[in-house]
Write an enzyme that holds these catalytic residues in place. Sequence first.
Site, PDB file in Angstrom:
ATOM      1  N   GLU A   1      -2.821 -45.098  19.951  1.00 57.88           N
ATOM      2  CA  GLU A   1      -2.273 -44.074  19.050  1.00 57.88           C
ATOM      3  C   GLU A   1      -0.874 -44.440  18.566  1.00 57.88           C
ATOM      4  O   GLU A   1      -0.217 -43.663  17.890  1.00 57.88           O
ATOM      5  CB  GLU A   1      -2.248 -42.729  19.766  1.00 57.88           C
ATOM      6  CG  GLU A   1      -3.554 -41.947  19.625  1.00 57.88           C
ATOM      7  CD  GLU A   1      -4.779 -42.686  20.120  1.00 57.88           C
ATOM      8  OE1 GLU A   1      -4.760 -43.141  21.283  1.00 57.88           O
ATOM      9  OE2 GLU A   1      -5.740 -42.845  19.354  1.00 57.88           O
TER      10      GLU A   1
ATOM     11  N   ASP B   1     -11.385 -41.171  15.150  1.00 58.95           N
ATOM     12  CA  ASP B   1     -10.843 -41.496  16.479  1.00 58.95           C
ATOM     13  C   ASP B   1     -11.958 -41.732  17.491  1.00 58.95           C
ATOM     14  O   ASP B   1     -11.859 -41.323  18.649  1.00 58.95           O
ATOM     15  CB  ASP B   1      -9.885 -40.391  16.961  1.00 58.95           C
ATOM     16  CG  ASP B   1      -9.099 -40.800  18.194  1.00 58.95           C
ATOM     17  OD1 ASP B   1      -9.061 -42.008  18.509  1.00 58.95           O
ATOM     18  OD2 ASP B   1      -8.518 -39.913  18.853  1.00 58.95           O
TER      19      ASP B   1
END
Lengths: 163, 562
Positions: free
Chosen positions: B205, B316
Site C-alpha cells: 500500500e 486490491d
Amino acid sequence: MTAEAGARNEVVEAGLDRQNGVTLGRLMGTGSVGYAEEGSDGVMRATVRIPEDQLIFEPQILVVPHGGEIELTLINDDKNTHCAVLPCNADNKIIWLVNHAKGTARLKLDGPGHYYYGSTTGNDEGRGLNGAIVIGGEVPDEAKLDRPPQPRPQSQAQAQAQS
Amino acid sequence: MTDYVDAGEAVPHRSLSAVNQSAPATRNVDYDRIVDATSEPENWLTYYGTYDGQRYSRLDQISKDNVRRLAPAWVFQSSSQGLQAGASTYSFEATPLVVDGVMYVTGPDGKVWAIDAKTGTELWRYKHATPFDVSLCCGNVNRGVAVGHGKVYMATLNCHVVALDAQTGEPVWDVIVGDVRAGESRTVAPLIVKDMLLVGSSGGEFGTRGHLDALDVETGERRWRCYTIPKPGEPGSETWPDDGEAWQRGGANCWITPTYDPELNLIYQGTGNPAPDFDGGVREGDNLYTDSVVAIDADSGQIRWHYQFTPHDLWDYDSTMENLLFDGPDGQKLLAHADKNGYFFVLDRTNGELQRVFPFVDRITWGEITPDGKVTAKVYPDEEGVPVHFWPGPAGGKEWTHMTYSPRTGLIYVPVQEVGATATRRRREFRESIPYWGAGVAVDLDDHYGFVAAIDPNTGEEKWRWRNEYPMCASTLCTAGGLVFQGTPTGEFVALDEETGEKLWSFQCGSGHHSSPSTYSVDGRQYIAVPTGWGGWVEGFLPGLLGAAAGSAMFVFALPEN
C-alpha cells in the site's frame, strides 16, 4: 521567527508546556530537543534528566545520528520516584530512578525511525514522562529497492513555499 | 545537595519475570526433516505444517467422538508496555510451531517466545524494538517463525531478519533486508528451503517493488532476490507502461509464506496487489506479476512460470494467500488457490496451466472469469470522485488466512468472507512512505456474513457450508480425527464434522480470531493451539466489528487427561 519557533511559542502561550496548567499533565512533545554524540568507540552517548515537578525527560526528544549502540545517562532531579522503560533489541530495558538518582542504560536500536520510552509507574506516562529517541540515517544501499530514487514527502514549510 | 543515588544500569525487562531464558535442546530441524514433516505429526515444523500448505495433521486422538470433551489445557497471555507502533491495530496472527515439546510463536511488536508446549510455561522471549513510526498498512502483526539449524528465524516490522539461538533466544545474526523509508516492512513467517531462508516483502500500500529474498540460514547473507515486478526489458515488463515510472512502485509484495514442491524444486509464491491499488489509469496493462502465483526455481531464484489471477487489478485483490499443493485423482500435480476475487483456481503446478476455475463466494460483481480463464472487468473505480460499490471487497472472498486440505475426504475447507466495499477514485502523486491507494475506500458495515465451505477441488462442487453471521477471518485446520477447526470473529473456536459441517464443539475465547491454529502432541497427548486477538486491518475485512474487544491470548486445548 521561524515556523518551528512560532509553533513552540504557541504551545507555551497555550499553557501546554507545564503541569496542571490548561491540561492536568504536560502535553507530550513539549520538551526540548537534544543530540547524542558519537564517541570514538562508535557508541552514541547523551544525558537525559527529569527536572523537578516537570514530569518530563529533558531533552524530551533525543536525536541520534544512526542506529547502533546508545548509552544514556539518566538523572532524576525530581523529588519523586520514577523509572524508565526503554526500547532495546532483544528486550526492553528498565531502570528504577528513586528521588535524586543517577544511572545508565545501554541500548541497541535500529535506524532509521523513532522510539518512545517512558516512566511506567503510576500515570507518569500520561503526565508527560515520555521521551523520544529519534534515529536518523538511511538503510544500507544493499537493503534498498532496485529502482531509481523516488520522491519523498515535503515538509509543510516546503509545501507552503511551493504553493 | 548530596551525591546522586546510584541507580545502576538498566536491565532487561524479562529479568524481572519468571522467565529464565532457557529452552531444552531439541533434535535438529533441517531441510530433510521438514520435507518429511508428515511422518512426525507430533510436531508442527513449518508454517503450514508441511511444505504443501495443506495444514492437515495425522493426529487423531481428538476425534468426532470425543471433541465435546475438549477443554483448555493452558493459556498464554501476551502483553505490552508503553507506546507502540499501531497501538490500536495489533493482532495475534501467528501460526505456533512446535518442535519436540517446545513451541515457538510470535506476537505483535517484534515479540517471539519459546514456550513449554505441554505446560504453557514461558521459556524464553525476544523482543525486537519496533520504531513507533514504521509504515504499517495493516496493523502491528507478525505471522510466525521458521525453526531449523538450531535457530529460530523471525522477520521484523522494520525490515530486519533475525536468527535466534533456539535454546536461549539470544541473537545469532541480524540482517537488514528492506528500506523502512520506502514504506517497506516485514510481517511474513519465513520458510526454510534447503540451506536458505525465504522472506517476502510487505508494503504494497506504499508503492514498493515486491520481492522474495533467499538468505543463507547460517549467516543471513542474501543468496538471491526475485523481484515480482520486472524492470524494463525483462520478461513481463511489456505489461507496464513503457514510458512511465509505474513499475518502480508497482507493488506485488510477497507477504505470505510460499509453498514448495521438493520434487519440482519450485517455490509457489503468491503476490500482492498493484500500486496504486485502485487507480489503474497510471499503470495501464496487466501489471505482471501482481495478483499472481509465481513458480520460482529454488536454486536460482528465477521465475519458471506464472499465472495471474486478476490482471490489471482495480479492487486490491492480492493473491498472496497460499497456493495449496495436492495431487489429482490420476496423480496429476495440482495447485489450489482461493483468491480474493472470489474465484477458486486449480492449476497444473508443473507448468501453471489452468485446470478449472469456479466461484466460491455468493456475490461477485467486480467482473467475471469464464471457465476457460478469460477475465472481464465489469465494475471498478474509474471516473474521478465517483463512488463504485463491488463484491467481494478489498479483503476478498478469502483473506490471507488459510484453507486446509484433507486427504481423507479430498475436500478443501475454505474460510469465506462475504463483504463488499465502495471505492472512490482519487488520484494522487506518489511520495515514498505515504499510502498510495488512489482512492477513498469504505468497506460495508453491514450486509455481511461468512461460512466455511467444503469444496471438492476436482469438481468445484461445494459439499457443505457452515454459515456464520460474520465473515470468516481466520485459517482452518483439519485433522485425522475427522475435524475441521475454525475461529470466528466473535471469539468462538469451533470444531466441525469434516463430512457434514455439523458443529460438534465450540469454546468462546473472548476475542476474535485472525490467526492460524496448529496441532501437535507431547507425551502422547494431542493439543490444538490457537492464538486469538482481534485486530489488524479490521476496517478492511470486517469494519462492522471494529469496536469488538481486542486481545492477545493463545489458547491451547486438549482432552482431559483422565
